[in-house]
Design an enzyme around this catalytic site. Sequence first.
Site, mmCIF file in Angstrom:
data_model
loop_
_atom_site.group_PDB
_atom_site.id
_atom_site.type_symbol
_atom_site.label_atom_id
_atom_site.label_comp_id
_atom_site.label_asym_id
_atom_site.label_seq_id
_atom_site.Cartn_x
_atom_site.Cartn_y
_atom_site.Cartn_z
ATOM 1 N N THR A 70 -8.495 -14.803 3.141
ATOM 2 C CA THR A 70 -7.076 -15.184 3.221
ATOM 3 C C THR A 70 -6.176 -13.931 3.201
ATOM 4 O OG1 THR A 70 -7.054 -15.420 0.812
ATOM 5 C CG2 THR A 70 -7.415 -17.432 2.080
ATOM 6 N N HIS A 73 0.386 4.429 -2.468
ATOM 7 C CA HIS A 73 0.151 5.792 -1.977
ATOM 8 C C HIS A 73 1.287 6.741 -2.343
ATOM 9 C CE1 HIS A 73 -3.393 5.301 1.017
ATOM 10 N NE2 HIS A 73 -3.530 4.518 -0.032
ATOM 11 N N GLY A 133 3.620 11.095 -8.422
ATOM 12 C CA GLY A 133 4.516 10.070 -8.958
ATOM 13 C C GLY A 133 5.283 9.295 -7.903
ATOM 14 N N ASN A 136 -4.125 8.689 4.724
ATOM 15 C CA ASN A 136 -2.902 8.118 5.296
ATOM 16 C C ASN A 136 -2.854 8.124 6.817
ATOM 17 O OD1 ASN A 136 -1.855 7.634 2.759
ATOM 18 N ND2 ASN A 136 -0.721 9.579 2.665
ATOM 19 N N HIS A 153 -6.013 -5.722 -2.631
ATOM 20 C CA HIS A 153 -6.790 -6.020 -1.427
ATOM 21 C C HIS A 153 -6.939 -7.520 -1.180
ATOM 22 C CE1 HIS A 153 -8.766 -1.746 -1.416
ATOM 23 N NE2 HIS A 153 -7.482 -1.725 -1.110
ATOM 24 N N VAL A 175 0.583 10.109 -5.713
ATOM 25 C CA VAL A 175 0.728 11.503 -5.290
ATOM 26 C C VAL A 175 2.020 12.068 -5.888
ATOM 27 C CG1 VAL A 175 0.792 13.069 -3.314
ATOM 28 C CG2 VAL A 175 -0.483 10.918 -3.153
ATOM 29 N N ARG A 200 0.822 -1.216 0.000
ATOM 30 C CA ARG A 200 0.000 0.000 0.000
ATOM 31 C C ARG A 200 0.858 1.270 0.000
ATOM 32 N NH1 ARG A 200 -3.758 2.576 4.351
ATOM 33 N NH2 ARG A 200 -5.369 3.545 3.056
HETATM 34 C C1 HEM Z 1 -9.216 1.461 -5.973
HETATM 35 C C2 HEM Z 1 -9.160 2.338 -5.017
HETATM 36 C C3 HEM Z 1 -8.701 2.008 -3.630
HETATM 37 C C4 HEM Z 1 -9.313 2.407 -2.474
HETATM 38 C C5 HEM Z 1 -10.579 3.254 -2.366
HETATM 39 C C6 HEM Z 1 -8.565 1.854 -1.382
HETATM 40 C C7 HEM Z 1 -8.857 2.068 -0.049
HETATM 41 C C8 HEM Z 1 -8.251 1.406 0.993
HETATM 42 C C9 HEM Z 1 -8.625 1.532 2.373
HETATM 43 C C10 HEM Z 1 -9.725 2.441 2.911
HETATM 44 C C11 HEM Z 1 -7.841 0.694 3.099
HETATM 45 C C12 HEM Z 1 -7.887 0.461 4.608
HETATM 46 C C13 HEM Z 1 -7.005 1.466 5.312
HETATM 47 C C14 HEM Z 1 -7.193 1.441 6.809
HETATM 48 O O1 HEM Z 1 -8.257 1.039 7.272
HETATM 49 O O2 HEM Z 1 -6.245 1.828 7.529
HETATM 50 C C15 HEM Z 1 -6.945 0.044 2.178
HETATM 51 C C16 HEM Z 1 -6.001 -0.882 2.533
HETATM 52 C C17 HEM Z 1 -5.134 -1.478 1.646
HETATM 53 N N1 HEM Z 1 -4.987 -1.160 0.316
HETATM 54 FE FE1 HEM Z 1 -6.270 -0.059 -0.783
HETATM 55 N N2 HEM Z 1 -7.512 1.135 -1.874
HETATM 56 C C18 HEM Z 1 -7.550 1.202 -3.240
HETATM 57 C C19 HEM Z 1 -6.626 0.654 -4.106
HETATM 58 C C20 HEM Z 1 -5.508 -0.052 -3.728
HETATM 59 C C21 HEM Z 1 -4.429 -0.427 -4.603
HETATM 60 C C22 HEM Z 1 -4.336 -0.032 -6.071
HETATM 61 C C23 HEM Z 1 -3.540 -1.150 -3.856
HETATM 62 C C24 HEM Z 1 -2.242 -1.767 -4.278
HETATM 63 C C25 HEM Z 1 -1.998 -2.237 -5.472
HETATM 64 C C26 HEM Z 1 -4.081 -1.218 -2.523
HETATM 65 C C27 HEM Z 1 -3.507 -1.907 -1.485
HETATM 66 C C28 HEM Z 1 -4.004 -1.947 -0.191
HETATM 67 C C29 HEM Z 1 -3.510 -2.845 0.814
HETATM 68 C C30 HEM Z 1 -2.468 -3.920 0.626
HETATM 69 C C31 HEM Z 1 -4.216 -2.549 1.983
HETATM 70 C C32 HEM Z 1 -4.049 -3.195 3.369
HETATM 71 C C33 HEM Z 1 -2.946 -2.465 4.113
HETATM 72 C C34 HEM Z 1 -2.652 -3.010 5.497
HETATM 73 O O3 HEM Z 1 -3.216 -4.013 5.924
HETATM 74 O O4 HEM Z 1 -1.810 -2.379 6.156
HETATM 75 N N3 HEM Z 1 -5.253 -0.514 -2.472
HETATM 76 N N4 HEM Z 1 -7.213 0.503 0.903
HETATM 77 C C1 LIG Z 2 7.404 19.420 -5.650
HETATM 78 O O1 LIG Z 2 7.735 20.614 -6.279
HETATM 79 C C2 LIG Z 2 7.663 20.537 -7.684
HETATM 80 C C3 LIG Z 2 8.187 21.827 -8.243
HETATM 81 O O2 LIG Z 2 7.707 22.910 -7.511
HETATM 82 C C4 LIG Z 2 6.240 20.238 -8.099
HETATM 83 O O3 LIG Z 2 6.133 20.141 -9.498
HETATM 84 C C5 LIG Z 2 5.809 18.922 -7.477
HETATM 85 O O4 LIG Z 2 4.474 18.654 -7.777
HETATM 86 C C6 LIG Z 2 6.024 18.966 -5.990
HETATM 87 N N1 LIG Z 2 5.794 17.656 -5.430
HETATM 88 C C7 LIG Z 2 4.978 17.446 -4.447
HETATM 89 C C8 LIG Z 2 4.912 16.068 -3.910
HETATM 90 O O5 LIG Z 2 4.285 18.335 -3.980
#
Ligand code: HEM
Ligand SMILES: *[C@@H]1O[C@H](CO)[C@@H](O)[C@H](O)[C@H]1NC(C)=O
Length: 325
Positions: A244, A67, A73, A95, A197, A71, A63
Site C-alpha cells: 500500500t 535527509h 541538522g 540523494n 517506508h 545532515v 524523505r
Molecule cells: C533506516 C535507514 C534508511 C535507509 C537505509 C533508507 C534508504 C532508502 C532508499 C534506498 C530509498 C529509495 C531511494 C530511491 O530508490 O530513489 C528510500 C526511500 C524512502 N525513504 Fe528511506 N531509508 C531509511 C530511513 C528512512 C526514514 C527514517 C524515513 C522517514 C521517516 C524514510 C523515508 C523514505 C521514503 C518516504 C521513501 C520513498 C521516497 C519516494 O518514493 O520518493 N527513510 N529510503
Molecule cells: C556550515 O558551516 C558551519 C560553520 O563552519 C559548520 O559548523 C556546519 O557543519 C556547516 N554545515 C554544513 C551543512 O556543512
Amino acid sequence: MDSHIQFYLVIFMVTVATVLSPAVAKLTPNYYDRICPKALPIIKSVVKQAIYREPRIGASLLRLHFHDCFVNGCDASVLLDDTPTFRGEKTAFPNINSIRGFEVVDQIKAAVTKACRRDVVSCADILAIAARDSVAILGGNQYWYQVLLGRRDARNASWDAANANLPPPFFNFSQLITNFNSHGLNLKDLVVLSGGHTIGFAKCATFRDRIFNDTNIDTTFAANLQKTCPRIGGDNNLAPFDSTPKKVDTAYYTSLLYKRGLLHSDQELFKGDGSQSDNLVLKYSKDSYAFAKDFGVSMIKMGNLKPLTGKKGEIRCNCRKVNSY
Ligand code: HEM
Ligand SMILES: *[C@@H]1O[C@H](CO)[C@@H](O)[C@H](O)[C@H]1NC(C)=O
Ligand SMILES: *[C@@H]1O[C@H](CO)[C@@H](O)[C@H](O)[C@H]1NC(C)=O
Ligand SMILES: *[C@@H]1O[C@H](CO)[C@@H](O)[C@H](O)[C@H]1NC(C)=O
C-alpha cells in the site's frame, strides 16, 4: 545599592538573558500563530493539491525532511544548489537521481510568502510541516502529530556530510544502530522511523543485491521483483516498499514478518530471532495506534536535530539559494 536588591537584579537579568538568548531558543508548536497565522493552513493545502496530482510526492516530501535532518541538522541544507564555495547535498550518493519534491517546496514557499506578505517561514520548517502533512493526509487523522517550529535556514551545505551521515540500504542492523545513535536516536527510533517506508518507492539499483543474494527473503517475493529488476539493466525501475505505497499504515511491518522487506536495511529490522527490534516490528504490525503514536514522537525527536534558532542562519527567500545581502 542594598545587597538584596542587587541580588534580585542579577537574578532578574539572568532570567531575561536566558529567555531571550538564542543559544537556548527552543522550537515551539505555535511559532507562526502570531507572525503568520495563515502559514500552516496554506502549506497543508499546497501539499494536499500536490498529493492529489501525484500521491508519491507525499513520500518524497517525508524523505526530504529526513535527509535534511540527518545532515548537520534540520536546516534546509538539502535544498541548496551547488555554489562556487560549496558542493551541495543534492548530488551526494544517497540523494542523486533520487530525492524529489523540490518544485513543491518552491510552490509552498511562494504561497506562504504571498500570504504572510514577507519571508517569515523558513525552508527548514516548510520541510518539517510538509512531511507531517503528507503523513496525515496519506494516513488519516490517526497519524497527525504536532510539529515543532522556529527553525532557521543554513547558509551552507555539505556533499561530504551527506555521504557520511545518511544510511545506505546495504547497512546491517549494527551499522544502522550506530548511524542512528550518532544522531542521538535509539533502537526504537530506528524501527519506528523506518516505518516511513510505509509510503513510496525505491529504485531497482537499491534492492538488486537483496533480491539476488540475500537469504532472509521470501522466494516468491524475490522472484517477482526480479521481473522488475533484472541482474543487468533497469536500474531506475521502481518497486513499492509495501503493498500500500500510497497509504500510511502498518503493512510495511507486516511485510517484514513475511521476509518481504524491500531493502536489505528494512529486513535487518526483523530476523525472527526474538530480538528487541523483532518485538517492535511485531507490535507495530498489529497495532496501528502504537505505530502512529510512536512515529509522531520519533519524528519530533528527528525534527529537533540541531536546528538553527534565534539569530543563527537566516530565513531564505529562495529555498534553493542562500540570501545575498
Ligand atoms: C533506516 C535507514 C534508511 C535507509 C537505509 C533508507 C534508504 C532508502 C532508499 C534506498 C530509498 C529509495 C531511494 C530511491 O530508490 O530513489 C528510500 C526511500 C524512502 N525513504 Fe528511506 N531509508 C531509511 C530511513 C528512512 C526514514 C527514517 C524515513 C522517514 C521517516 C524514510 C523515508 C523514505 C521514503 C518516504 C521513501 C520513498 C521516497 C519516494 O518514493 O520518493 N527513510 N529510503
Ligand atoms: C556550515 O558551516 C558551519 C560553520 O563552519 C559548520 O559548523 C556546519 O557543519 C556547516 N554545515 C554544513 C551543512 O556543512
Ligand atoms: C555489519 O557490518 C559490519 C561492516 O561490514 C561488520 O563488521 C559486522 O560484522 C556486521 N555485523 C553483523 C552482525 O553481521
Ligand atoms: C551477488 O553476489 C555476488 C557474489 O558475491 C556478486 O558478484 C554480485 O555482484 C552480487 N549481486 C548480484 C545482483 O548478483
